[in-house]
Design a protein around this motif. Structure first.
Motif, short mmCIF file in Angstrom:
data_model
loop_
_atom_site.label_atom_id
_atom_site.label_comp_id
_atom_site.label_asym_id
_atom_site.label_seq_id
_atom_site.Cartn_x
_atom_site.Cartn_y
_atom_site.Cartn_z
N ASN A 24 -2.65 -6.62 12.19
CA ASN A 24 -3.23 -5.26 12.43
C ASN A 24 -4.06 -4.33 13.80
N CYS A 46 -2.93 3.68 12.30
CA CYS A 46 -3.78 1.96 11.64
C CYS A 46 -5.25 2.37 12.25
N SER A 47 -6.45 2.67 11.07
CA SER A 47 -7.78 2.47 11.97
C SER A 47 -8.90 1.48 12.75
N LEU A 48 -8.03 0.58 12.10
CA LEU A 48 -8.77 -1.09 12.71
C LEU A 48 -7.80 -1.29 14.15
N CYS A 64 -5.01 4.85 1.99
CA CYS A 64 -4.54 3.85 3.31
C CYS A 64 -4.30 5.56 3.38
N VAL A 110 2.89 0.37 8.23
CA VAL A 110 2.24 1.53 9.84
C VAL A 110 2.86 0.90 11.10
N GLU A 142 -10.50 -8.02 4.64
CA GLU A 142 -11.88 -6.58 5.56
C GLU A 142 -12.68 -6.13 4.88
N HIS A 150 -3.36 6.56 6.55
CA HIS A 150 -2.54 6.76 7.15
C HIS A 150 -0.76 5.76 6.38
N MET A 151 -0.76 4.51 5.54
CA MET A 151 0.06 3.82 4.85
C MET A 151 1.03 5.68 3.98
N TYR A 179 0.72 -0.92 -0.17
CA TYR A 179 0.27 0.28 -0.02
C TYR A 179 0.61 1.52 -0.12
N CYS A 214 -11.30 -1.80 9.08
CA CYS A 214 -10.19 -0.91 8.83
C CYS A 214 -11.42 0.68 7.77
N MET A 215 -11.15 1.33 8.18
CA MET A 215 -12.04 2.59 7.22
C MET A 215 -11.69 2.91 5.52
N VAL A 216 -10.50 1.72 5.16
CA VAL A 216 -10.17 1.63 3.92
C VAL A 216 -11.25 0.85 2.82
N HIS A 217 -11.60 -0.06 4.15
CA HIS A 217 -11.61 -1.10 3.36
C HIS A 217 -13.58 -1.53 3.24
FE1 SF4 Z 1 -4.92 0.14 8.90
FE2 SF4 Z 1 -4.69 1.74 6.46
FE3 SF4 Z 1 -4.57 -1.26 6.38
FE4 SF4 Z 1 -6.70 -0.35 6.67
S1 SF4 Z 1 -5.15 -0.18 4.84
S2 SF4 Z 1 -5.99 -1.93 7.66
S3 SF4 Z 1 -6.11 1.46 8.06
S4 SF4 Z 1 -3.13 -0.07 7.92
#
Ligand code: SF4
Ligand code: 13P
Length: 330
Positions: free
Chosen positions: A131, A103-105, A282, A78, A217, A284-285, A43, A189-192
């Motif tokens: 995660n 990481c939101s998760l 993401c 991350v 996810e 964070h990434m 990512y 996870c906020m992205v998935h």
């Molecule tokens: Fe965490 Fe980003 Fe991976 Fe989602 S995509 S699990 S927020 S590091």
């Protein structure tokens, strides 16, 4: 402001960089000078993937972190990933280009609340998705990643009661695949979670030949419609082995860089989220940049640290995962 105060506030050392420098060359020099290895997740932005010594999914990255003989591990990913590397290689210096790459998760599962949750199920074994924070790993029996979660659950006796956290979507997927009744922590996870069923259906109608591939996810409703479900490495391999020429990809868009490199001529379309944005990054990434990577290698900062008592407790569940994966050839 001293350098540590700056890292606390900004997450990285914000130093001016000579614009004439070729950062790829400089980073290569620093790697040799310092015997450093760059481990990058799929990512990360394309430039970081291209300069990395190893690119992989969470399982591959932890396997690399456990076996490297470099003095410095530069983790382009991350915070929880860099922590895992530190737990596996506590005598090495582990650097993260931006300490605020979270990481939101992982944040959806604070260890003190999980500890209370765990108390309600005293006869359950705790499996946690990688995660999560080092403190959460220290409260676990076995860690897993998206590429071995199903096999890790299946490696336990059928009547073993299990708590699975922190991702409820991966947990739901694993429960379905294994036919086990897992007690799930309600994290995500906020992205998935942002993919739009409606927009994906519309896109599939426009690309009827395209395969729809998704990371576990993603929510159950999305996974139900997928042609293939897998970790980032699993998704990449699927695109390489498939005869299809088009793919709609439901995960963070960074993976598309490797998919395109490995599959010239094939087309990869990021699955649309439920907002007006065209892709899924993401945040964070994507805090890590080539500039921050260079500065962190030059200054050997920011460094990731994990308290020794946490390392001691978190190491065993990660090692159990690595042992089971090695035994199963994963
Ligand atoms: Fe965490 Fe980003 Fe991976 Fe989602 S995509 S699990 S927020 S590091
Ligand atoms: P994998 O690398 O296991 O596919 O997980 C994806 C992810 O969300 C990492 O943050």
């Amino acid at each position: 402001m001293d350098i540590f105060e700056e890292i606390n506030i900004k997450g990285f050392v914000d130093e001016p960089i000579d614009p004439t420098l070729d950062l790829f060359e400089e980073i290569e020099k620093l790697k040799k000078e310092k015997n450093a290895v760059i481990l990058a997740h799929y990512y990360q932005e394309p430039d970081i993937q291209d300069i990395a010594d190893y690119i992989g999914d969470s399982l591959g990255l932890s396997q690399e972190a456990a076996k490297t003989d470099a003095d410095i591990i530069v983790f382009a990913g991350v915070h929880f990933m860099a922590e895992t590397a530190k737990i596996l290689s506590p005598t090495k210096k582990v650097l993260l280009p931006d300490l605020k790459a979270g990481c939101s998760l992982s944040d959806s599962c604070p260890p003190h609340l999980f500890s209370k949750f765990k108390e309600k199920y005293p006869d359950h074994l705790v499996i946690t998705y990688v995660n999560c924070s080092a403190e959460l790993k220290a409260l676990s029996d076995i860690v897993c990643t998206s590429s071995n979660a199903v096999q890790i659950v299946e490696s336990l006796p059928k009547d073993q009661k299990i708590i699975f956290g922190p991702d409820r979507n991966l947990g739901t997927y694993v429960a379905k695949k294994t036919g086990r009744d897992l007690v799930l922590w309600n994290g995500a996870c906020m992205v998935h979670e942002i993919f739009s069923m409606q927009r994906i259906a519309k896109l599939r109608a426009q690309h009827p030949e395209a395969k729809f591939i998704a990371h576990p996810e993603c929510e159950d409703a999305i996974l139900k419609t997928a042609d293939y479900i897998g970790s980032t490495t699993g998704l990449l391999k699927y695109t390489m082995n498939s005869e299809a020429k088009e793919f709609i990809v439901a995960t963070e868009s960074g993976i598309i860089h490797q998919m395109e490199k490995a599959n010239p001529g094939k087309v990869f379309i990021p699955a649309p989220p439920n907002n007006t944005c065209a892709c899924n990054d993401c945040p964070h990434m994507k805090r890590n940049t080539l500039e921050k990577l260079y500065l962190c290698m030059k200054n050997e900062l920011p460094e990731v640290s994990v308290p020794m008592d946490v390392i001691e407790k978190a190491r065993l569940p990660i090692e159990r995962m690595l042992e089971i994966s090695a035994r199963l050839g994963l």
